[in-house]
Design an enzyme around this catalytic site. Structure first.
Site, PDB file in Angstrom:
ATOM      1  N   GLY A  12      -3.154   2.978   3.181  1.00 54.87           N
ATOM      2  CA  GLY A  12      -1.818   2.890   3.612  1.00 54.87           C
ATOM      3  C   GLY A  12      -1.327   3.684   4.935  1.00 54.87           C
ATOM      4  NE  ARG A  78     -10.529  -6.945   4.836  1.00 53.50           N
ATOM      5  CZ  ARG A  78     -10.827  -8.316   4.723  1.00 53.50           C
ATOM      6  NH1 ARG A  78     -12.137  -8.947   4.070  1.00 53.50           N
ATOM      7  NH2 ARG A  78     -10.401  -9.538   5.166  1.00 53.50           N
ATOM      8  CG  ASP A 115      -6.665  10.177  -3.848  1.00 56.57           C
ATOM      9  OD1 ASP A 115      -6.139   9.106  -3.272  1.00 56.57           O
ATOM     10  OD2 ASP A 115      -6.194  10.723  -5.030  1.00 56.57           O
ATOM     11  CB  THR A 138      -1.082   9.762   1.037  1.00 58.07           C
ATOM     12  OG1 THR A 138      -0.250   9.196   0.033  1.00 58.07           O
ATOM     13  CG2 THR A 138      -1.465  11.373   0.471  1.00 58.07           C
ATOM     14  CG  ASP A 140       1.744   8.031  -2.629  1.00 55.75           C
ATOM     15  OD1 ASP A 140       2.736   7.572  -2.452  1.00 55.75           O
ATOM     16  OD2 ASP A 140       0.677   7.350  -2.708  1.00 55.75           O
ATOM     17  CG  ASP A 142      -1.656  10.844  -4.199  1.00 50.85           C
ATOM     18  OD1 ASP A 142      -2.070  11.012  -2.805  1.00 50.85           O
ATOM     19  OD2 ASP A 142      -1.623   9.712  -4.724  1.00 50.85           O
ATOM     20  NE  ARG A 184      -0.686   4.027  -4.712  1.00 47.50           N
ATOM     21  CZ  ARG A 184      -1.538   3.711  -3.727  1.00 47.50           C
ATOM     22  NH1 ARG A 184      -3.148   3.757  -4.032  1.00 47.50           N
ATOM     23  NH2 ARG A 184      -1.399   3.060  -2.752  1.00 47.50           N
TER      24      ARG A 184
HETATM   25  O1  F6P Z   1       0.115   5.147  -1.019  1.00 46.74           O
HETATM   26  C1  F6P Z   1       1.080   4.811  -0.448  1.00 46.74           C
HETATM   27  C2  F6P Z   1       2.119   3.779  -0.942  1.00 46.74           C
HETATM   28  O2  F6P Z   1       3.182   3.616  -0.222  1.00 46.74           O
HETATM   29  C3  F6P Z   1       2.519   4.131  -2.396  1.00 46.74           C
HETATM   30  O3  F6P Z   1       3.607   4.902  -2.463  1.00 46.74           O
HETATM   31  C4  F6P Z   1       2.961   2.656  -2.758  1.00 46.74           C
HETATM   32  O4  F6P Z   1       2.731   2.497  -4.181  1.00 46.74           O
HETATM   33  C5  F6P Z   1       1.712   1.689  -2.153  1.00 46.74           C
HETATM   34  O5  F6P Z   1       1.152   2.545  -1.019  1.00 46.74           O
HETATM   35  C6  F6P Z   1       2.369   0.376  -1.466  1.00 46.74           C
HETATM   36  O6  F6P Z   1       1.025  -0.148  -1.232  1.00 46.74           O
HETATM   37  P1  F6P Z   1       1.056  -1.494  -0.096  1.00 46.74           P
HETATM   38  O7  F6P Z   1       1.423  -0.805   1.380  1.00 46.74           O
HETATM   39  O8  F6P Z   1      -0.045  -2.065  -0.339  1.00 46.74           O
HETATM   40  O9  F6P Z   1       2.396  -2.151  -0.870  1.00 46.74           O
END
Ligand code: F6P
Length: 358
Positions: A12, A78, A115, A138, A140, A142, A184
């Site tokens: 992301g 991917r 990760d 990220t 998050d 994490d 997340r």
């Molecule tokens: O890991 C980053 C994040 O934004 C999370 O906080 C969230 O749960 C997820 O990605 C959302 O994913 P997507 O962009 O695929 O909707």
């Protein structure tokens, strides 16, 4: 002889990715190296023709380093080991990807990812005998072994600003406002933004809660003359009896979402207050990076190139105690960095009277 390295963003997006690229390109250029930016994660190299571009210092002199997103594009679906083809079939394209790197005369790569991406990339580089350095990113936060990942600071700023905007409307209408934030399985965004943005209740996946305790906090505020309350909840928080709130997207992919609305109904019923929920969503990923994220991105991007120059591979650059270090990728991906419930931030929040609903 001039060296060619590749850089790409994986998983992301978040704020600060372009700033990492800028730092890596400027440092590499000072060594006389050429940097190839792979488009759309590593998936760009699996397209026909392969999608990549040469990145020059001049590409970063204007607005790019200030922009959110990634000029290279990215993907979180991917995986080269289980690549979904247009006809829906899933195949292993890892050997093809390694051959594509080699065809471009690239032996060293910098992957800006989380990760999940590092796990996949570690397998790939081992299989292909490629040299790899990872840069953690990220919202998050994490990723293990680094105090901060690129993008987190900006996401927290956005969430804090959301609370700043919700407070006046909450107070004007005597309402309880519930803000659902991303993150997340880690509650970092909710916890930090909750403290910074004056939340009354913070709900994170790491701390079990009950609706009764949340209602008790809100009712006590009311008894003391408060006419509004702010609740921040992490997207991965379950209902008190353990039920997950998820959204299933086209193609069957699931993401967390919906706990804010659930709490909205439950808190209204338990307190008699009028409630509203706001889901902050991808707004947290899209902002221009904060100065902290630009500094982090710059320091990590420079360090990543320097590790390659020293011949140090299989490492993730990291920010620890105000300095930039490097750690083994295996240690970075071994476990997820979740909120330490006995740590400073939880203690601070509790000392401010913020309830975790426990
Ligand atoms: O890991 C980053 C994040 O934004 C999370 O906080 C969230 O749960 C997820 O990605 C959302 O994913 P997507 O962009 O695929 O909707």
């Amino acid at each position: 002889m001039s060296k060619r390295i590749a850089i790409f963003t994986s998983g992301g997006d978040c704020a600060g990715l372009n700033a990492v690229m800028r730092a890596a390109v400027l440092r590499a250029s000072s060594l006389g190296w050429e940097v190839i930016g792979i488009e759309n994660g590593t998936a760009g190299l699996l397209q026909d023709p392969p999608r990549y571009k040469v990145l020059n210092p001049n590409d970063f002199t204007g607005t790019v380093m200030r922009m959110g997103g990634t000029i290279l594009g990215t993907t979180n679906s991917r995986n080269p080991f289980a690549y979904e083809m247009d006809d829906g079939s899933i195949i292993d394209r890892s050997d093809e990807l390694i051959a594509a790197f080699k065809a471009l005369d690239i032996e060293s790569i910098i992957g800006i990812g989380g990760d999940g991406s590092f796990d996949i990339l570690s397998r790939l580089v081992e299989q292909g005998g490629l040299n790899f350095v990872g840069v953690p990113k990220t919202i998050d936060n994490d990723v293990n072994m680094t105090d901060f990942a690129v993008g987190y600071d900006t996401a927290v700023s956005v969430a804090t600003e959301a609370l700043d905007r919700l407070q006046p409307t909450a107070a004007s209408h005597d309402r309880v406002m519930i803000l659902e934030v991303m993150g997340r399985d880690a509650g970092h965004i909710a916890l930090t933004a909750g403290i910074a943005g004056g939340a009354d209740v913070i709900l994170i996946p790491e701390i079990p809660y009950t609706i009764e305790k949340v209602a008790e906090k809100i009712n006590n505020l009311k008894k003391n003359g408060r006419n509004f309350a702010l609740v921040v909840v992490s997207e991965a928080v379950n209902t008190p009896d353990g039920e997950k709130h998820e959204v299933v997207y086209h193609g069957g992919e699931t993401r967390y979402g919906g706990i804010g609305e659930y709490l909205c109904m439950k808190i209204a019923k338990a307190t008699g207050s009028e409630t509203r929920a706001t889901v902050l969503g991808h707004v947290q990923r899209g902002a221009s990076p904060t100065y902290n994220d630009r500094l982090l991105a710059s320091a990590l991007g420079v360090k990543a190139v320097e590790l390659l120059a020293e011949g140090v591979y299989g490492r993730m650059v990291a920010w620890q105690n105000g300095d930039v270090v490097d750690v083994a990728i295996e240690d970075a991906i071994k476990e997820c960095n979740i909120v330490d419930i006995n740590g400073m931030r939880v203690h601070t929040a509790r000392s401010l009277g913020i309830s975790f609903g426990d």
